[in-house]
Scaffold this motif. Structure first.
Motif, PDB file in Angstrom:
ATOM      1  N   SER A  40     -18.573   2.079   4.805  1.00 13.88           N
ATOM      2  CA  SER A  40     -17.822   2.672   4.476  1.00 13.88           C
ATOM      3  C   SER A  40     -17.783   3.207   5.740  1.00 13.88           C
ATOM      4  N   GLY A  41     -16.648   4.170   6.760  1.00 13.26           N
ATOM      5  CA  GLY A  41     -16.971   4.117   8.516  1.00 13.26           C
ATOM      6  C   GLY A  41     -17.601   4.749   9.170  1.00 13.26           C
ATOM      7  N   GLY A  42     -18.682   5.993   8.193  1.00 13.03           N
ATOM      8  CA  GLY A  42     -19.915   6.512   8.251  1.00 13.03           C
ATOM      9  C   GLY A  42     -21.270   6.138   7.885  1.00 13.03           C
ATOM     10  N   HIS A  43     -21.172   5.324   6.823  1.00 13.59           N
ATOM     11  CA  HIS A  43     -22.379   4.961   6.190  1.00 13.59           C
ATOM     12  C   HIS A  43     -22.112   3.782   6.112  1.00 13.59           C
ATOM     13  N   THR A  44     -23.732   3.828   5.811  1.00 14.36           N
ATOM     14  CA  THR A  44     -24.287   1.694   5.590  1.00 14.36           C
ATOM     15  C   THR A  44     -25.557   1.941   4.976  1.00 14.36           C
ATOM     16  N   LEU A  45     -25.226   2.056   3.889  1.00 18.21           N
ATOM     17  CA  LEU A  45     -26.941   2.292   2.592  1.00 18.21           C
ATOM     18  C   LEU A  45     -27.295   1.069   1.862  1.00 18.21           C
ATOM     19  N   LEU A  46     -28.380   0.948   1.350  1.00 22.15           N
ATOM     20  CA  LEU A  46     -28.217   0.347   0.215  1.00 22.15           C
ATOM     21  C   LEU A  46     -29.198   0.947  -0.880  1.00 22.15           C
ATOM     22  N   ALA A  47     -28.571   1.236  -1.716  1.00 30.43           N
ATOM     23  CA  ALA A  47     -29.708   1.944  -2.924  1.00 30.43           C
ATOM     24  C   ALA A  47     -29.462   1.558  -5.240  1.00 30.43           C
ATOM     25  N   GLU A  48     -31.180   1.788  -4.989  1.00 28.01           N
ATOM     26  CA  GLU A  48     -30.981   1.569  -6.040  1.00 28.01           C
ATOM     27  C   GLU A  48     -30.393   2.341  -7.045  1.00 28.01           C
ATOM     28  N   VAL A  49     -29.504   2.010  -8.466  1.00 29.95           N
ATOM     29  CA  VAL A  49     -28.699   3.218  -9.105  1.00 29.95           C
ATOM     30  C   VAL A  49     -29.523   2.881 -10.332  1.00 29.95           C
ATOM     31  N   ALA A  50     -29.647   3.602 -11.033  1.00 33.12           N
ATOM     32  CA  ALA A  50     -30.351   3.945 -12.563  1.00 33.12           C
ATOM     33  C   ALA A  50     -29.466   4.205 -12.881  1.00 33.12           C
ATOM     34  N   GLY A  51     -28.763   5.384 -12.646  1.00 35.93           N
ATOM     35  CA  GLY A  51     -27.550   6.052 -13.585  1.00 35.93           C
ATOM     36  C   GLY A  51     -27.206   7.374 -12.956  1.00 35.93           C
ATOM     37  N   VAL A  52     -26.113   7.764 -13.037  1.00 39.63           N
ATOM     38  CA  VAL A  52     -25.281   8.744 -12.405  1.00 39.63           C
ATOM     39  C   VAL A  52     -26.382   9.524 -11.510  1.00 39.63           C
ATOM     40  N   GLY A  53     -26.460   9.657 -10.656  1.00 40.63           N
ATOM     41  CA  GLY A  53     -27.266  11.287 -10.008  1.00 40.63           C
ATOM     42  C   GLY A  53     -29.215  10.354 -10.090  1.00 40.63           C
ATOM     43  N   ARG A  54     -29.200   8.884 -10.263  1.00 39.15           N
ATOM     44  CA  ARG A  54     -30.605   8.855 -10.044  1.00 39.15           C
ATOM     45  C   ARG A  54     -30.513   7.913  -8.642  1.00 39.15           C
ATOM     46  N   TYR A  55     -30.459   7.886  -7.518  1.00 33.90           N
ATOM     47  CA  TYR A  55     -30.249   6.651  -7.308  1.00 33.90           C
ATOM     48  C   TYR A  55     -31.898   6.999  -5.728  1.00 33.90           C
ATOM     49  N   ARG A  56     -31.886   5.592  -5.429  1.00 34.79           N
ATOM     50  CA  ARG A  56     -33.185   5.622  -4.719  1.00 34.79           C
ATOM     51  C   ARG A  56     -32.633   4.735  -3.527  1.00 34.79           C
ATOM     52  N   LEU A  57     -32.619   5.566  -1.798  1.00 32.83           N
ATOM     53  CA  LEU A  57     -32.106   4.659  -0.985  1.00 32.83           C
ATOM     54  C   LEU A  57     -33.033   4.042  -0.784  1.00 32.83           C
ATOM     55  N   LEU A  58     -32.308   2.666  -0.312  1.00 31.94           N
ATOM     56  CA  LEU A  58     -33.346   1.908   0.019  1.00 31.94           C
ATOM     57  C   LEU A  58     -33.302   0.868   1.291  1.00 31.94           C
ATOM     58  N   GLY A  59     -32.291   1.413   2.301  1.00 32.87           N
ATOM     59  CA  GLY A  59     -31.993   0.982   3.724  1.00 32.87           C
ATOM     60  C   GLY A  59     -30.936   1.804   3.846  1.00 32.87           C
ATOM     61  N   GLN A  60     -30.425   1.476   5.451  1.00 29.48           N
ATOM     62  CA  GLN A  60     -29.664   2.347   5.714  1.00 29.48           C
ATOM     63  C   GLN A  60     -29.636   2.121   7.461  1.00 29.48           C
ATOM     64  N   SER A  61     -27.771   2.225   7.706  1.00 28.87           N
ATOM     65  CA  SER A  61     -27.913   1.628   9.089  1.00 28.87           C
ATOM     66  C   SER A  61     -28.739   2.478  10.624  1.00 28.87           C
ATOM     67  N   LEU A  62     -29.350   2.150  11.147  1.00 29.48           N
ATOM     68  CA  LEU A  62     -30.047   3.105  12.428  1.00 29.48           C
ATOM     69  C   LEU A  62     -28.930   3.775  12.963  1.00 29.48           C
ATOM     70  N   ASP A  63     -27.889   3.032  13.680  1.00 23.46           N
ATOM     71  CA  ASP A  63     -27.217   3.563  14.448  1.00 23.46           C
ATOM     72  C   ASP A  63     -25.814   3.445  13.515  1.00 23.46           C
ATOM     73  N   ASP A  64     -25.067   3.156  14.040  1.00 23.38           N
ATOM     74  CA  ASP A  64     -23.262   2.643  13.919  1.00 23.38           C
ATOM     75  C   ASP A  64     -23.292   2.453  12.131  1.00 23.38           C
ATOM     76  N   ALA A  65     -22.620   2.651  11.197  1.00 23.75           N
ATOM     77  CA  ALA A  65     -22.047   1.980  10.343  1.00 23.75           C
ATOM     78  C   ALA A  65     -21.495   0.852   9.742  1.00 23.75           C
ATOM     79  N   ALA A  66     -21.107  -0.253   9.785  1.00 26.30           N
ATOM     80  CA  ALA A  66     -20.305  -0.858   9.188  1.00 26.30           C
ATOM     81  C   ALA A  66     -18.859  -0.962   9.423  1.00 26.30           C
ATOM     82  N   GLY A  67     -18.453   0.302   9.124  1.00 25.06           N
ATOM     83  CA  GLY A  67     -16.977  -0.013   9.306  1.00 25.06           C
ATOM     84  C   GLY A  67     -16.643   0.848  11.261  1.00 25.06           C
ATOM     85  N   GLU A  68     -17.861   1.520  10.975  1.00 26.30           N
ATOM     86  CA  GLU A  68     -17.504   2.158  12.428  1.00 26.30           C
ATOM     87  C   GLU A  68     -17.736   0.969  13.767  1.00 26.30           C
ATOM     88  N   ALA A  69     -18.360  -0.123  13.221  1.00 22.25           N
ATOM     89  CA  ALA A  69     -18.928  -1.758  14.148  1.00 22.25           C
ATOM     90  C   ALA A  69     -17.190  -1.792  14.391  1.00 22.25           C
TER      91      ALA A  69
END
Ligand code: KG4
Ligand code: ZN
Length: 341
Positions: A136-165
């Motif tokens: 999105s404009g504020g976030h770039t992230l990869l997450a494993e989604v096992a169900g509603v509310g069950r999110y494991r963050l695998l990686g994210q942007s260290l600076d600009d988000a993709a949309g921001e770029a």
């Protein structure tokens, strides 16, 4: 259960009515592009004021579109964060007021959760578990989604988000606002290999992203031509930039699929509306036998439908907020927990 959802986290006012049996009944969006265009970016105070003007009329129109009124609503949900605090407070307060007046259950919802569950609004909802790429404009992230509310963050942007770029590149090349669609339009017919732009972090084994260096590379390439940059030069530069972003996003997603063993990928958030990204991901996923799910482009960018849906799932499970629920500008996705079972 029929749920009214309100989204006001940034520069779009979105309202929708979602039914747990029948699905989406109606949705309306008001984009503030015209309000912010002159400033080249979102002005938070102007965003809040416009949400104040738009929210209740949009609720009325959405209900009218569905041929229903407030009597037909069983619960209310609104985005509580992350986002612009003043903007969030408008939708959240409107939602709480409606719910309080009607003695209905209310729930504040996480904006990114709403994005990543949005593909379930389509005809072929992705079954859990899946890998989610949220761009999105504020976030770039990869997450494993096992169900509603069950999110494991695998990686994210260290600076600009993709949309921001995308937005910063558009500003730099004076392509207009909002930047993502402007760059995509400017790239049409361009040569994606005309400029050898960097693929930041693509070969690192981790699943984090970095996009700020790419923006600098675009700036340096633009400087080589200065005032002489003609339409073809800009077309090629935009196409090369877009290709670099899409390439990094795919390579990291492929690595995450390998590392987790997941066989389904969901792409959500505003950059997920990008046609080149959708085409590249579709081709790669098909070649590898990976299941791929996108929301329709209008539900990639901010909208009320994703909020009514995500809030609806939690309200249906019995989750509720008190009247003291407030908005939060920052809220990490992996702080979320599943609804009570
Ligand atoms: O999800 P979203 O609507 O709002 C946030 O939660 O941030 O994402 C907005 C971002 C902006 O940066 C916008 O430029 C980008 O998504 N975007 C696009 C496209 N449409 C929107 N980027 C590339 N190509 C597009 N077609
Ligand atoms: Zn968003």
């Amino acid at each position: 259960m029929r749920v009214l959802g309100i989204e006001t986290s940034c520069d779009e006012t979105g309202v929708a009515l979602w039914d747990s049996e029948a699905g989406l009944l109606a949705h309306r969006l008001h984009s503030q592009t015209a309000v912010h265009a002159a400033y080249g970016g979102v002005v938070p105070e102007l965003a809040s004021r416009d949400h104040i003007r738009r929210t209740i009329p949009l609720v009325e129109q959405t209900l009218a579109d569905a041929g229903l009124d407030l009597d037909a609503v069983d619960g209310v949900t609104a985005t509580a964060g992350p986002g612009l605090l003043g903007a969030l407070l408008v939708g959240l307060s409107a939602g709480k007021a409606l719910a309080f007046a009607r003695d209905l259950p209310f729930l504040g919802i996480h904006h990114l959760e709403a994005h990543l569950l949005a593909p379930a609004l389509e005809d072929d909802p992705p079954p859990f578990p899946f890998l989610a790429l949220l761009v999105s404009g504020g976030h770039t992230l990869l997450a494993e989604v096992a169900g509603v509310g069950r999110y494991r963050l695998l990686g994210q942007s260290l600076d600009d988000a993709a949309g921001e770029a995308f937005d910063k590149t558009a500003k730099l090349l004076e392509l207009g606002f909002p930047g993502g669609p402007a760059v995509a339009r400017a790239a049409e017919g361009g040569d994606p290999e005309a400029f050898a732009l960097p693929r930041p972090m693509a070969d690192k084994p981790n699943l984090d992203f970095s996009f700020s260096g790419l923006k600098t590379a675009v700036l340096n390439a633009a400087k080589t031509r200065g005032e002489d940059a003609d339409a073809a030069f800009r077309r090629d530069l935009c196409a090369s930039f877009q290709e670099a972003v899409v390439d990094v996003l795919w390579r990291k997603s492929a690595r995450a699929l390998e590392q987790t063993g997941l066989e389904r990928l969901v792409v959500a958030g505003g950059v997920g509306a990008n046609a080149r990204l959708r085409a590249r991901f579709a081709a790669e996923a098909e070649a590898r036998g990976v299941g791929l799910h996108f929301p329709r482009p209008e539900f990639c960018t901010d909208n009320g439908a994703m909020v009514a849906h995500a809030g609806g799932l939690r309200l249906l499970a019995g989750e509720r907020d008190g009247w003291d629920r407030t908005a939060v500008a920052r809220w990490a996705l992996d702080e979320l927990t599943p609804p009570p079972s």
